[in-house]
Design a protein around this motif. Structure first.
Motif, PDB file in Angstrom:
ATOM      1  N   GLY A 147       1.254  -1.175  -0.242  1.00  0.00           N
ATOM      2  CA  GLY A 147      -0.082   0.027  -0.012  1.00  0.00           C
ATOM      3  C   GLY A 147       0.812   1.132  -0.044  1.00  0.00           C
ATOM      4  O   GLY A 147       0.818   2.730  -0.130  1.00  0.00           O
ATOM      5  N   LEU A 148       2.081   1.136   0.703  1.00  0.00           N
ATOM      6  CA  LEU A 148       2.805   2.573   0.572  1.00  0.00           C
ATOM      7  C   LEU A 148       3.718   1.955  -0.601  1.00  0.00           C
ATOM      8  O   LEU A 148       4.747   3.907  -0.774  1.00  0.00           O
ATOM      9  CB  LEU A 148       3.685   2.391   2.186  1.00  0.00           C
ATOM     10  N   ALA A 149       4.138   1.414  -1.211  1.00  0.00           N
ATOM     11  CA  ALA A 149       5.555   2.045  -2.699  1.00  0.00           C
ATOM     12  C   ALA A 149       5.459   2.343  -3.663  1.00  0.00           C
ATOM     13  O   ALA A 149       5.490   3.217  -3.899  1.00  0.00           O
ATOM     14  CB  ALA A 149       5.271   0.100  -2.776  1.00  0.00           C
ATOM     15  N   THR A 378       9.254   6.898  -6.360  1.00  0.00           N
ATOM     16  CA  THR A 378       8.172   6.187  -5.432  1.00  0.00           C
ATOM     17  C   THR A 378       9.113   4.968  -5.139  1.00  0.00           C
ATOM     18  O   THR A 378      10.399   5.079  -5.947  1.00  0.00           O
ATOM     19  CB  THR A 378       7.249   5.534  -6.273  1.00  0.00           C
ATOM     20  N   PHE A 379       8.764   4.260  -4.038  1.00  0.00           N
ATOM     21  CA  PHE A 379       9.605   3.312  -3.259  1.00  0.00           C
ATOM     22  C   PHE A 379       9.718   1.824  -4.281  1.00  0.00           C
ATOM     23  O   PHE A 379       9.960   1.206  -4.647  1.00  0.00           O
ATOM     24  CB  PHE A 379       9.471   2.976  -2.539  1.00  0.00           C
ATOM     25  N   GLN A 380       8.422   2.082  -5.445  1.00  0.00           N
ATOM     26  CA  GLN A 380       8.314   1.267  -6.390  1.00  0.00           C
ATOM     27  C   GLN A 380       9.034   1.606  -7.134  1.00  0.00           C
ATOM     28  O   GLN A 380       9.915   0.290  -7.698  1.00  0.00           O
ATOM     29  CB  GLN A 380       6.850   1.024  -6.706  1.00  0.00           C
ATOM     30  N   ASP A 381       9.286   2.268  -7.354  1.00  0.00           N
ATOM     31  CA  ASP A 381      10.608   3.173  -8.630  1.00  0.00           C
ATOM     32  C   ASP A 381      11.847   2.511  -8.111  1.00  0.00           C
ATOM     33  O   ASP A 381      13.112   1.757  -9.052  1.00  0.00           O
ATOM     34  CB  ASP A 381      10.916   3.978  -9.019  1.00  0.00           C
ATOM     35  N   LEU A 382      11.942   2.552  -6.800  1.00  0.00           N
ATOM     36  CA  LEU A 382      13.167   2.085  -6.016  1.00  0.00           C
ATOM     37  C   LEU A 382      13.725   0.567  -5.900  1.00  0.00           C
ATOM     38  O   LEU A 382      14.498   0.114  -6.237  1.00  0.00           O
ATOM     39  CB  LEU A 382      13.238   2.914  -4.996  1.00  0.00           C
TER      40      LEU A 382
END
Length: 411
Positions: A147-149, A378-382
């Motif tokens: 949910g935070l990614a 975003t953290f999903q990109d990282l």
């Protein structure tokens, strides 16, 4: 009989004869049980018949179902009892087991479970009434990490950033290694180690009886990370520090933060606690949330004694490309960095926006010297960038794979 019990009797022959009678009665008295019985008779010879009974019963009987047959055989041998049928089904009347006492059933309570405490039935529950509501399926919710990614960094608090920082640490756990010029002794090696082989041959009249083999030493691919902590990168600075900590602890990377000056954060980010590591790294950067001078900081890195760490390593730069230095100075610094580094990866937090075009002069000047531009908003990109970096085997003869479409540069 108390003093003359089994006096002058061969204990082994007695144990074998008694075990033979028990086996004919259906009791599985094997060699292990007979050996235990003989050893017990040698250690503590029984002087009374009850002591002999318990010694034989403990040594020769392994199952509760065989106690009745054992009692019949023992009574037939020692108690001068009338011969009884040596079968399990024929139990002597009135026999009471002093050890395993049966639990009587309580017929007054129908829910007592037949007198067995471990089989007590649960209390009766009234039948649920019929409901008019239809069948409802449970609602599936995303995990906390999922949910935070995809949320922007400016919408996350400190605990959420720390949670996703642990995910970044796990994402780079399998960092690839590279082959070095050094060799180490290994039985699985293909190359013969001359010096150890000759040293061992001195003991065998210079005959190489024992051949020592070696293989190349593999080390993690060196990584150098530079994070922009200027005012335009305020929202992404903490997340990028977690990314640098993951590489510093797993891949033994050299990490730097820059705004107007260059600050080395390798020692601070290698602390065990991620909260303390990020806090100490943030305190070490004195020019945080100020201006940006990318070209000046790159020249400072190449001119320092840490410039040798760039040689043959993967350089990852996290910045939006806003630079106070002239574009020509940044292009010259990136050219020097490109000749020394193995790969250059640029992480731009705005590259994931639909229709993104690097119109910033600094980004446009640095992009021709980069191997790949990856989104990092975003953290999903990282997480995706970390997975792509570790899944690629970097060798000199291979081309860099196509990870994202190359952006169009507009002057």
């Amino acid at each position: 009989m108390t003093s003359a019990l089994l006096r002058g009797v061969d204990r082994a022959a007695f144990a074998v004869a008694l075990a033979d009678r028990l086996r004919r009665a259906g009791v599985p008295a094997g060699l292990t049980q007979v050996d235990d019985f003989v050893r017990v008779l040698a250690v503590d010879p029984p002087v009374e018949l009850p002591a002999l009974y318990w010694t034989a019963r403990i040594s020769l009987v392994r199952r509760h179902a065989d106690l009745a047959a054992f009692d019949r055989v023992f009574a037939a041998v020692f108690a001068d009892a009338p011969p009884l049928p040596l079968t399990r089904s024929a139990a002597p009347p009135g026999r009471r087991d002093d050890v395993h006492v049966p639990v009587p059933a309580d017929t007054a309570d129908p829910g007592s479970g037949g007198g067995l405490p471990w089989a007590t039935l649960p209390p009766a529950v009234a039948e649920a009434g019929e409901s008019d509501a239809g069948l409802r399926l449970p609602e599936r919710r995303p995990a906390a990490l999922a949910g935070l990614a995809d949320r922007p960094f400016e919408e996350l608090d400190g605990e959420q950033v720390a949670l996703l920082g642990d995910a970044l640490h796990a994402a780079v756990a399998g960092w690839p290694t590279r082959r070095t010029r050094r060799h180490a002794v290994s039985p699985a090696g293909r190359r013969i180690a001359l010096r150890p082989t000759v040293a061992r041959a001195r003991r065998t009249a210079w005959e190489p009886v024992e051949v020592v083999r070696e293989r190349p030493v593999r080390r993690p691919r060196r990584v150098v990370l530079l994070c922009d902590v200027s005012e335009s990168m305020r929202a992404q600075a903490t997340a990028y520090l977690h990314l640098m900590r993951a590489f510093a602890t797993v891949a033994d990377a050299e990490v730097f933060a820059f705004a107007t000056t260059l600050t080395r954060l390798t020692v601070a980010l290698r602390r065990t606690s991620p909260v303390e590591a990020v806090a100490q790294a943030s305190a070490a950067v004195t020019d945080r949330f100020g201006g940006t001078r990318i070209a000046t900081n790159l020249r400072a890195l190449l001119a320092s004694h840490h410039g040798d760490a760039v040689r043959g390593s993967v350089v990852v730069i996290g910045s939006d490309g806003w630079d106070s230095d002239p574009p020509g100075a940044l292009a010259a610094a990136m050219g020097r960095l490109r000749r020394r580094a193995h790969r250059i990866i640029w992480l731009n937090p705005r590259a994931g926006v639909p229709g993104f075009v690097p119109r910033v002069a600094g980004m446009a000047a640095a992009l021709p010297h980069c191997d790949r531009l990856l989104p990092a908003g975003t953290f999903q990109d990282l997480l995706d960038a970390a997975g792509q970096l570790q899944s690629v085997t970097w060798t000199a003869g291979l081309k860099w794979p196509t990870l994202t479409p190359a952006p169009r540069i507009i002057a």
